[in-house]
Design a protein around this motif. Sequence first.
Motif, short mmCIF file in Angstrom:
data_model
loop_
_atom_site.label_atom_id
_atom_site.label_comp_id
_atom_site.label_asym_id
_atom_site.label_seq_id
_atom_site.Cartn_x
_atom_site.Cartn_y
_atom_site.Cartn_z
N ALA A 159 -7.47 3.20 -9.44
CA ALA A 159 -6.19 3.69 -9.11
C ALA A 159 -5.61 2.33 -8.68
N ILE A 160 -6.33 1.13 -8.00
CA ILE A 160 -5.66 0.36 -7.76
C ILE A 160 -5.47 -0.74 -8.82
N GLY A 161 -4.53 -1.33 -8.82
CA GLY A 161 -3.49 -2.25 -9.48
C GLY A 161 -3.45 -2.59 -11.20
N THR A 162 -4.03 -0.60 -11.57
CA THR A 162 -4.25 -0.34 -12.15
C THR A 162 -3.30 0.39 -13.38
N GLY A 163 -2.01 0.88 -12.39
CA GLY A 163 -1.28 1.75 -12.63
C GLY A 163 -1.98 3.47 -12.85
N LEU A 164 -3.06 3.54 -13.02
CA LEU A 164 -3.43 4.88 -12.36
C LEU A 164 -3.75 5.51 -10.97
N THR A 165 -2.95 6.78 -10.93
CA THR A 165 -2.63 6.88 -9.20
C THR A 165 -3.52 8.14 -9.44
N ASP A 197 8.25 6.00 -7.89
CA ASP A 197 8.36 7.54 -9.04
C ASP A 197 7.13 7.96 -9.02
N ASN A 198 6.19 7.63 -7.95
CA ASN A 198 5.31 8.73 -7.85
C ASN A 198 4.84 9.16 -6.24
N ALA A 199 5.71 8.78 -5.65
CA ALA A 199 5.17 8.52 -4.09
C ALA A 199 5.69 9.65 -3.34
N ALA A 200 6.83 10.71 -3.91
CA ALA A 200 7.56 11.63 -3.35
C ALA A 200 6.24 12.91 -3.40
N ALA A 220 3.63 -2.52 -5.47
CA ALA A 220 5.30 -2.59 -5.09
C ALA A 220 6.17 -3.11 -3.96
N SER A 221 5.41 -3.27 -3.01
CA SER A 221 5.65 -3.82 -1.75
C SER A 221 5.83 -4.90 -1.67
N ASP A 256 8.51 -5.74 -3.56
CA ASP A 256 9.69 -5.97 -4.33
C ASP A 256 10.29 -4.58 -3.20
N ALA A 257 11.64 -5.64 -2.31
CA ALA A 257 11.64 -4.89 -1.30
C ALA A 257 12.70 -3.19 -1.89
N ASP A 258 12.59 -3.34 -2.21
CA ASP A 258 13.87 -1.99 -2.92
C ASP A 258 12.99 -1.32 -3.29
N GLN A 259 11.65 -0.79 -4.13
CA GLN A 259 10.79 -0.16 -4.46
C GLN A 259 10.40 0.12 -3.16
N PHE A 260 9.79 -0.88 -1.93
CA PHE A 260 8.89 -0.85 -0.79
C PHE A 260 9.52 0.54 0.07
#
Length: 248
Positions: free
Chosen positions: A169-175, A214-217, A233-234, A236-240
């Motif tokens: 899941a790391i850096g792949t977009g797969l979560t 979009d998947n954090a919550a 995502a860390s 980018d200030a807004d995403q983080f």
Amino acid sequence: MRQKLVAGNWKMHASQQMVTSLLEKMLSKQAPSAKLLVFPPYPYLSQAIQILAESNIGVGAQDCSQAEDGAYTGEVSATMLADLGVSHVLLGHSERRQYHSETDASVVEKAKRALAAGIIPVICVGETLAQREAGETNQVVSQQLTPLVKQLSLAQLQKVVVAYEPVWAIGTGLTATPEQAQEVHAFLRSLVAKVDKALAEKMLFLYGGSMKPDNAASLLKMPDIDGGLIGGASLDADQFLAIGKAAE
Ligand SMILES: O=C(CO)COP(=O)(O)O
């Protein structure tokens, strides 16, 4: 109640200009109630510590040496990190296991050095896709965490944070789905509970691997997911910060 922790692993991405602009942008926005941490590369630790001095955002390093000091060219000791004001250190990240021969045994030695220097180790564990498909996930993460649980004292273990980062899941977009991640987190917590139940209840288990706003919550609302270890995502200030808000 465990306070959520959202940590940004910048990996090998930074420049002086990027550090200033990213951190100042973060400071200019309303801070989430979750505890935030950033892990810049070594050369930028001092700069990050200076910029964040008046904030409650902590600064961690991405690795430390297994040795205390001496003739180890290129290594950075936990004592040096503590001297700079670093509060946390990532240990056993899958990229270090894969490219730098990090082993479970060296992770234990490094954790002991970090703790002796007053630094909190954030221990990364996780299985590859082949291991998951072979049904070996629990066995793999158990092999990675158990030496630590066995070799650290209870007082030491109390200060440890664990990050479950499935390698696939790391850096792949797969979560991992929230259910997949929850299952492993609950299993990891049960390994600590075998030694001390109260300690297991207090310990923080972070999820890492393509965590995004979009998947954090959905991940962070699972009962045993206490925060995130964020790569891409860390940066980018807004995403983080959005992930930090999702942890509230
Ligand atoms: O490895 C990670 C954090 O340590 C996760 O990275 P990504 O969020 O880029 O998948």
